[in-house]
Enzyme design. Sequence first.
Site, PDB file in Angstrom:
ATOM      1  N   GLY A  42       0.821  -1.202   0.000  1.00 46.18           N
ATOM      2  CA  GLY A  42       0.000   0.000   0.000  1.00 46.18           C
ATOM      3  C   GLY A  42       0.853   1.249   0.000  1.00 46.18           C
ATOM      4  N   GLY A  44       0.423   5.762  -0.039  1.00 47.13           N
ATOM      5  CA  GLY A  44      -0.442   6.928  -0.043  1.00 47.13           C
ATOM      6  C   GLY A  44       0.354   8.184   0.234  1.00 47.13           C
ATOM      7  N   GLY A  45      -0.371   9.286   0.489  1.00 38.79           N
ATOM      8  CA  GLY A  45       0.295  10.565   0.683  1.00 38.79           C
ATOM      9  C   GLY A  45       1.120  10.637   1.954  1.00 38.79           C
ATOM     10  N   PHE A  46       0.734   9.836   2.984  1.00 35.52           N
ATOM     11  CA  PHE A  46       1.427   9.921   4.262  1.00 35.52           C
ATOM     12  C   PHE A  46       2.573   8.911   4.380  1.00 35.52           C
ATOM     13  CE2 PHE A  46      -2.403  11.742   6.773  1.00 35.52           C
ATOM     14  CZ  PHE A  46      -2.276  12.930   6.053  1.00 35.52           C
ATOM     15  N   GLY A  47       2.578   7.878   3.583  1.00 37.15           N
ATOM     16  CA  GLY A  47       3.615   6.871   3.725  1.00 37.15           C
ATOM     17  C   GLY A  47       3.264   5.602   2.983  1.00 37.15           C
ATOM     18  N   THR A  49       2.846   1.008   3.251  1.00 35.16           N
ATOM     19  CA  THR A  49       2.579  -0.176   4.063  1.00 35.16           C
ATOM     20  C   THR A  49       3.238  -1.374   3.398  1.00 35.16           C
ATOM     21  OG1 THR A  49       0.443   0.738   4.754  1.00 35.16           O
ATOM     22  CG2 THR A  49       0.791  -1.620   5.093  1.00 35.16           C
ATOM     23  N   LYS A  66       4.001  -0.210   8.851  1.00 37.21           N
ATOM     24  CA  LYS A  66       3.481   1.055   8.336  1.00 37.21           C
ATOM     25  C   LYS A  66       4.578   2.096   8.503  1.00 37.21           C
ATOM     26  CE  LYS A  66      -1.506   0.469   8.868  1.00 37.21           C
ATOM     27  NZ  LYS A  66      -2.754   1.104   9.352  1.00 37.21           N
ATOM     28  N   ASP A 161     -13.663   6.018  10.844  1.00 36.88           N
ATOM     29  CA  ASP A 161     -13.415   5.740   9.417  1.00 36.88           C
ATOM     30  C   ASP A 161     -13.894   4.325   9.060  1.00 36.88           C
ATOM     31  OD1 ASP A 161     -12.676   6.418   6.867  1.00 36.88           O
ATOM     32  OD2 ASP A 161     -10.542   6.001   7.144  1.00 36.88           O
TER      33      ASP A 161
END
Length: 645
Positions: A42, A44-47, A49, A66, A161
């Site tokens: 995985g 995304g913008g934050f990091g 996985t 993560k 979420d």
Amino acid sequence: MAYCLNPDCQKPTSNPQGTKFCQNCGSKLLLSDRYRAIKLIGEGGFGRTFLAVDEYKPSKPRCVIKQFFYQGAGAEIAVELFEQEAVRLDDLGKHPQIPELFAHFEVDKRQYLVQEFIDGQNLAQALETEGAFSETQIRDLLNNLLPVLDFIHSHNIIHRDIKPENIIRRSPQGGSPPGGTKTDELVLVDFGAAKFVSAAAFPRTGTKIGTAEYSAPEQMMGRAEFGSDLYSLGVTCIHLLTQMHPFDLFSISEDAWVWRDYLHSPLQDRNLGKVLDKMLERATSRRYRSAQEILEELNPQPTAIKNWSNSIPLGNLYGNVNTPSPIPNQQLPIANSRSPITYIQSSTLVKNWRCDRTLIGHSNWVWSVAFSPDSKTLASGSRDKTIKLWDLQTGKQIRTLWGHSNWVWSVAFSPDGKTLVSGSGDKTLKVWQIPSGKIIRTLEGHSGPIYAIAFSPDGRTIASGSGDKTLKIWDCGSSEAIHTLTRHLFWVRCIAISPDGQTLASGGLDNNIHLWQINSGRWSRTFAGHSNWVRFIAFSPDGQFLASASYDKTIKVWDLYSGKEIYTLSEHTDLVGCVAISPDGQILASSSRDKTIKLWQLSTGREISNITERSDAVSYITFSPDGQTLAAANFDGTINIWRCD
């Protein structure tokens, strides 16, 4: 293959298995000298996985890494969210349907979180490959996930979420059982948006976090409540039912959900539709207040026991189990009444209890306490992962027992007082030598936290109840599980063994109490009547009656021979967490989150004393074998010792 964790590495996959340093950039490949990333799963913008393995353990189990390295605008909030996920997972401890946190640390100015790997596909993937969910699948989903939400809400945590991508359908282990299919276990993941709340925090507006199409209106305004998670779960359900995007299921012109218009066929289960509609109410005042409230309406329980003719009476339990004995109804008290139990002899009841001392030593909630057979020693199990032994004459600690890696939920002395057994969230039972405190053996076999344990009166067997929905009966000599009992739909939260050692009773989150034959492990009958979790059960000393405490704020007393409810006590104003019956069979004690301990005359259900001098809620109570002392474990980490005048 070893995957390089350096975000700037141009060839992160060019490392053969066993390599210690990246062959492209020279970065160290073994995170914290233990975890090796093997696959990017995985980004995304934050990091990112990664699927990883724990090289420290011989079996090299899989785990998830993560990695956080976001440096752009809003980085401060992003860092807070990442750290918050670790804090929330640590607060929740071990739960079979929440990924376990293994580690959280910083390396090379990048933060890392290592947690349990859940093998399976999320529900968004399942929807894409399998198509729209059936009504039965949605009902099963709700029954599977609502207890998880109830668990996290009980820890004052809002997930914020809930959506198909954050619900993983765990791959079944060992295939399907003969003659049926294995029930899917759903795991709730991604606690990065989770928020700890308190009563004082609710009025304040916070950060808008979550996924817009699944978020409740109040959450989008920064005022998330427990009910916000229920709303998001409702949106998830209608998305899975229709295979349509949530925004398409809401009509702006009508200001209403129109999900029924997109069903592949008319809804057959009207009750399910009614439940979903209430979960989707935009006004919080019209929405469900708790996950348990939904479970109650989704699975309505009978208000009375209508027909026990097909059950096996306890009087015939150990004879021919296929031929029920007739039940002499004329000898029974009327169910749901306060009629006296005439076959218990009454005597002068002790009405005055004083707090003799308070035991202080645990650093977190005390979940359970147990007296030694001679009433001189008390054992206590706590959320701080320890067991403490106390000298009741002096009030001093004898020693602290370390060995469990998670909360200690239950403790019990053997009948001879030479051993102590404990059950923990680490899924093990440990048997300790008394008084040395050495671990004699560890019993493994449950796949969930062990919430309840009990010794048989002869000391030859131990029974345990777990979050894996099963009970096990263990042979103390061989340390082997003799029987595994399966009938509960959700966690087994409490157990008790009858004074004659022949019957095992169990209660749990399915609101039912089941009775079992210990020798054969066969189920014999079910007591139904509570409308919420059965939190604790206790046999009377003569083995004729069973008392049960429930989160529906009531206590019920049952006749074991007939299966009839004798009376219900409903004077507590909050969840009832525990009941105990005095050794002489005269007094029934109950404790509640309303911060009171009530004493009742067992024969009549009459309240005889109310202990209210307390500063916190009581989690567990028990009488000493000599009947002169009552121990109360508290959520503030203390234990009160009450003695009668």
